[in-house]
Enzyme design. Sequence first.
Site, PDB file in Angstrom:
ATOM      1  CG  ASP A 216      -2.195   0.872   0.878  1.00 38.19           C
ATOM      2  OD1 ASP A 216      -2.132   1.689  -0.069  1.00 38.19           O
ATOM      3  OD2 ASP A 216      -3.214   0.765   1.584  1.00 38.19           O
TER       4      ASP A 216
HETATM    5  C1  NOJ Z   1      -3.871   4.020  -0.025  1.00 37.50           C
HETATM    6  C2  NOJ Z   1      -5.096   3.167   0.065  1.00 37.50           C
HETATM    7  O1  NOJ Z   1      -5.107   2.446   1.275  1.00 37.50           O
HETATM    8  C3  NOJ Z   1      -5.206   2.195  -1.089  1.00 37.50           C
HETATM    9  O2  NOJ Z   1      -6.425   1.520  -0.987  1.00 37.50           O
HETATM   10  C4  NOJ Z   1      -5.072   2.901  -2.386  1.00 37.50           C
HETATM   11  O3  NOJ Z   1      -5.232   2.002  -3.451  1.00 37.50           O
HETATM   12  C5  NOJ Z   1      -3.713   3.563  -2.433  1.00 37.50           C
HETATM   13  N1  NOJ Z   1      -3.611   4.524  -1.353  1.00 37.50           N
HETATM   14  C6  NOJ Z   1      -3.444   4.255  -3.764  1.00 37.50           C
HETATM   15  O4  NOJ Z   1      -4.215   5.377  -3.893  1.00 37.50           O
END
Ligand code: NOJ
Length: 750
Positions: free
Chosen positions: A293
């Site tokens: 993430d």
């Molecule tokens: C953080 C989020 O938790 C995730 O779900 C997302 O895909 C990413 N950022 C990218 O934006």
Amino acid sequence: MKFISTKMFKRSCLYRATVLIAFSGTLTTYAQDRKIDRRVDSLMKLMTLEEKVGQLNQYSGREVTGPVSEKKTDVLQDIRTGRVGSMLNVRGVKDTREIQKVALESRLKIPLLFSLDVIHGYKTVFPIPLGEAASWDLNAMRLSAQIAAKEAAAAGIHWTFAPMVDVARDPRWGRVMEGAGEDAYLGSLIAEARVKGFQGEQLGSVESIMACAKHFAGYGASIAGRDYNAVDMSRQQLWETYLPPFKASVDAGVATFMNAFNTLNGVPATGNAYLQRDILKSKWNFKGFMVSDWGSIGEMIPWGYAANEADAAVKAITAGSDMDMESRAYIDNLAQLVKEGKVSLKWVDDAVRRILYKKFELGLFEDPYRFSNFKREKKVFSDPAHRVAARELAKKSIVLLKNDQNILPIKNDVRNIALIGPLVQAKRDLEGSWIVESDSVNVVSLIEGVRNQISGKTNLIYAKGAGVLSSSEDSFAAAVEAARKADVVIMALGETWDMSGEAKSRADIRIPGKQEALFEAVKATGKPVIVVLMAGRPLIFDKIAAEASAILYAWWPGTEGGNAIADVLFGAYNPSAKLPVTFPRSVGQIPLSYDVYNTGRPVKDPANTRYKSMYIDSPNTPMYAFGYGLSYTSFGYSDLKLDSTSINQNGEAVLSFRLTNTGKVTGEEVVQLYIHDEVASVARPLKQLKGFQKLALKPGESRELKFTIKSELLSFYDNDLNWIAEPGRFKLMVGSASDDIRLQTNLTLR
Ligand code: NOJ
């Protein structure tokens, strides 16, 4: 000599032909796989270690969806020198083409993967995922993902960070809006539908994109509903409640996974080898790749799990995180770590192989620009069928929570309707969190939707009354005045779009601002008040629940939201949605889900509550239960039959019953099957959803429905994590909601 009849002969030929076709289909896929493997192998032979590490690096484009890295990076130069494998947050044909062109200037000309959070639509916004889940309509959800993929793919996107398949049982957690609710069974079927919708039959079509099952794992159980927090749960709970939708995603062929910000029992998900290597890549044999993430590799340092960035890189790659989103920990450390022998080259190679494989599968080596097509972008964006589908699903996602004296649907001959509340004219709010290319101007607001449906004789009176978050009552008088002039009042209340979503946890989930006070002021006029609630999570709204004449829960319904709500208000659509998540009475009950335990001290007699498992200031029951939702018609359940009262481990029993539309209009019902294991080596919840069917019946029409019960449905994880069905008695319950069981019987497993 044996004679075969013509019929038998035909049948055997058919059988052989089917086997042959199936076999040759498998052979073709296998041959293709081998071919991609060979292509990956030969490409990898040409790659330097630095170029390999480059494939594991993902940067964000101009738009950011997380904290910005403090490191100064010349992104284009990094792409040109083969130091980047994927970009997120770059979209549109123009931008993706421009940046892909830079990648093709690199020594090996390996194309970039463009990824984005396409969560509930790209250009056309569908209801938020939790709203969609309320439809319990798997085909409609699959279509929603398919349309989102088609629009995104035309705009150069190869890969969405969706579906979020985290089971979520805490409405304080802002991301509850992004998933399928609280149940493992429903969540698994929805995960499958969404993955198949995004990916289509096979990767490589320019109408589909790679899906990503996220966030692996446990993220939905962040302690106290606070985003990015720790998670602590038993392995049984993990396996039984939180992992099934991920497993269903693997079974549906999901191309990628994303890990998570949380720790799981002390170990960050990003550095968690048990999750990523043991479960996902070994036990489940997942062949795609894992992206971290946003910055989650680097975040293992503040977690206190890694000493520094290099240490974080070692822990993440070893644990099975293949691609580094925005930590820049791999690109700055991995090559050196391999050279020093601190990271085995085999892990780097394995990660590179998985990523390159997907690039080949998508056809990017044949044509790196094949997704970025101006003509297709224009054509797909203006396809009217997409808005039609968005309206359909929005209608199906609206839950009718209350309908006193059948005040809904509103009759066509109403002379004066007052529309009151901060969300009557809202457009941007109706799209909810995570929108991409949509222009909020195109959203149909509630007032526009109502206007589209009323006759020329109906007079609309509008008063805002209050803002969602305002603390002033100054505009109440105008709202009360509007209500006085009306025959019926429709109030549109709730949250603003940015009160749910990532980093939007709330400690208090009561309807915000002065909205309940506004409701009471309007209600005091004595006029019937219909409340439309819009929000990204279950809210608490005691007074409205008690005093409103009718309540619709519309979540964030998307581009066609106003039309869809009006369809339900005026009866063009008979509501059929059911809650995919429990609505608590108070924050103090959270986390609350339907699959509770009996405990050793259940309350059997309300007159005898001393030393019982209960609150002294609240019932145990929720405000609205999982699976609950009303219709403009009624359904009767009868004639329950079980074709055999006991089965063995390999056997099956068929449970059948009759469903009748006992009301006056056509309607759809979601019939739900719940099971309870009465005595087991591990105490079992009183109810677990194990089946459902959604079907439409005309007034008076009735149909016999069946559920097949096998030992798989009766199984659970024991204390040693064995998936077993234990002999004994099971209660089988069929009903209209988890708290509205209409028929039940027992089955014995021998
Ligand atoms: C953080 C989020 O938790 C995730 O779900 C997302 O895909 C990413 N950022 C990218 O934006």
